[in-house]
Design a protein around this motif. Sequence first.
Motif, PDB file in Angstrom:
ATOM      1  N   ARG A 253       1.064  -1.536  -0.454  1.00 15.93           N
ATOM      2  CA  ARG A 253       0.188  -0.138  -0.300  1.00 15.93           C
ATOM      3  C   ARG A 253       0.955   0.862  -0.329  1.00 15.93           C
ATOM      4  O   ARG A 253       1.931   1.556   0.198  1.00 15.93           O
ATOM      5  CB  ARG A 253      -0.918  -0.408   1.312  1.00 15.93           C
ATOM      6  N   SER A 254       0.805   2.456  -0.420  1.00 17.21           N
ATOM      7  CA  SER A 254       1.085   3.555  -0.228  1.00 17.21           C
ATOM      8  C   SER A 254      -0.043   5.014  -0.241  1.00 17.21           C
ATOM      9  O   SER A 254      -1.035   4.553  -0.475  1.00 17.21           O
ATOM     10  CB  SER A 254       1.882   3.903  -1.973  1.00 17.21           C
ATOM     11  N   LEU A 255      -0.102   5.726  -0.422  1.00 15.01           N
ATOM     12  CA  LEU A 255      -0.615   7.209   0.140  1.00 15.01           C
ATOM     13  C   LEU A 255      -0.784   7.262  -1.693  1.00 15.01           C
ATOM     14  O   LEU A 255       0.032   7.762  -2.667  1.00 15.01           O
ATOM     15  CB  LEU A 255      -0.085   8.031   0.373  1.00 15.01           C
ATOM     16  N   PHE A 256      -2.056   7.371  -1.777  1.00 11.39           N
ATOM     17  CA  PHE A 256      -2.514   8.597  -3.166  1.00 11.39           C
ATOM     18  C   PHE A 256      -3.440   8.975  -2.752  1.00 11.39           C
ATOM     19  O   PHE A 256      -4.379   9.528  -2.141  1.00 11.39           O
ATOM     20  CB  PHE A 256      -3.819   7.055  -3.767  1.00 11.39           C
ATOM     21  N   ALA A 257      -4.031  10.257  -3.626  1.00  9.71           N
ATOM     22  CA  ALA A 257      -5.576  11.389  -3.745  1.00  9.71           C
ATOM     23  C   ALA A 257      -6.285  10.309  -4.422  1.00  9.71           C
ATOM     24  O   ALA A 257      -6.140   9.595  -5.557  1.00  9.71           O
ATOM     25  CB  ALA A 257      -5.089  12.435  -4.576  1.00  9.71           C
TER      26      ALA A 257
ATOM     27  N   LYS B  88       4.842   5.780   1.425  1.00  7.60           N
ATOM     28  CA  LYS B  88       4.635   4.427   2.974  1.00  7.60           C
ATOM     29  C   LYS B  88       3.227   5.061   2.976  1.00  7.60           C
ATOM     30  O   LYS B  88       3.387   6.155   3.915  1.00  7.60           O
ATOM     31  CB  LYS B  88       5.419   4.261   3.427  1.00  7.60           C
ATOM     32  N   PRO B  89       2.612   4.157   4.177  1.00  4.05           N
ATOM     33  CA  PRO B  89       1.569   4.613   4.430  1.00  4.05           C
ATOM     34  C   PRO B  89       1.563   5.151   5.949  1.00  4.05           C
ATOM     35  O   PRO B  89       0.255   6.324   6.634  1.00  4.05           O
ATOM     36  CB  PRO B  89       0.322   3.415   4.546  1.00  4.05           C
ATOM     37  N   LYS B  90       2.982   5.094   6.066  1.00  5.72           N
ATOM     38  CA  LYS B  90       3.140   5.594   8.270  1.00  5.72           C
ATOM     39  C   LYS B  90       3.206   7.288   7.881  1.00  5.72           C
ATOM     40  O   LYS B  90       3.341   7.171   9.361  1.00  5.72           O
ATOM     41  CB  LYS B  90       4.324   5.080   8.244  1.00  5.72           C
ATOM     42  N   TYR B  91       2.941   7.685   6.815  1.00  4.48           N
ATOM     43  CA  TYR B  91       2.940   8.767   6.941  1.00  4.48           C
ATOM     44  C   TYR B  91       1.558  10.054   6.436  1.00  4.48           C
ATOM     45  O   TYR B  91       1.783  10.971   6.378  1.00  4.48           O
ATOM     46  CB  TYR B  91       3.966   9.543   5.520  1.00  4.48           C
TER      47      TYR B  91
ATOM     48  N   GLY C 218      -6.131   9.876  -7.923  1.00 10.18           N
ATOM     49  CA  GLY C 218      -5.100   9.100  -8.618  1.00 10.18           C
ATOM     50  C   GLY C 218      -3.504   9.349  -8.547  1.00 10.18           C
ATOM     51  O   GLY C 218      -2.537   8.142  -8.989  1.00 10.18           O
ATOM     52  N   THR C 219      -3.102  10.579  -8.564  1.00 12.54           N
ATOM     53  CA  THR C 219      -1.710  10.574  -7.958  1.00 12.54           C
ATOM     54  C   THR C 219      -0.683   9.869  -7.039  1.00 12.54           C
ATOM     55  O   THR C 219      -1.885  10.168  -5.753  1.00 12.54           O
ATOM     56  CB  THR C 219      -1.197  11.672  -8.245  1.00 12.54           C
ATOM     57  N   PRO C 220       0.270   9.370  -6.838  1.00  7.66           N
ATOM     58  CA  PRO C 220       0.812   8.821  -5.791  1.00  7.66           C
ATOM     59  C   PRO C 220       1.371   9.899  -5.218  1.00  7.66           C
ATOM     60  O   PRO C 220       1.793  11.416  -5.611  1.00  7.66           O
ATOM     61  CB  PRO C 220       1.930   7.989  -6.600  1.00  7.66           C
ATOM     62  N   LEU C 221       1.264  10.203  -3.347  1.00  4.72           N
ATOM     63  CA  LEU C 221       1.530  11.629  -3.208  1.00  4.72           C
ATOM     64  C   LEU C 221       2.884  11.259  -3.264  1.00  4.72           C
ATOM     65  O   LEU C 221       3.524  10.114  -3.224  1.00  4.72           O
ATOM     66  CB  LEU C 221       1.211  11.172  -1.866  1.00  4.72           C
TER      67      LEU C 221
END
Length: 102
Positions: free
Chosen positions: A43-47, A72-75, A91-94
């Motif tokens: 997993r990762s952070l996305f808009a 990373k999701p920890k952020y 849909g943009t990765p942060l």
Amino acid sequence: MIGVIDYGMGNIQSVINAFAEKAIGKISYGLTIAERKSRIFRRSLFAVKDIKRGETFCYDNIRSIRPGLGLKPKYLEYFLDKCAKRDIKRGTPLNWNLLRRK
């Protein structure tokens, strides 16, 4: 005791050391080839909604989802209540360049 006499004490110690080194293994701080291939499934952070420049990040517009192309999701908690540096499409990765520094 017969085994000790046959092989000698020094030779037995070297055999024990060789087995111990194999059991312990090698220390590796990087990713293995298998981990690199499966990193995309993390997993990762996305808009998840369009975010305008200056808009505040919140649970409604960013989320931890797959694939693992963003931070990373920890952020996630760090991004909350911070402002967007520029317009961000859904849909943009942060990444850190999207966060306005105060």
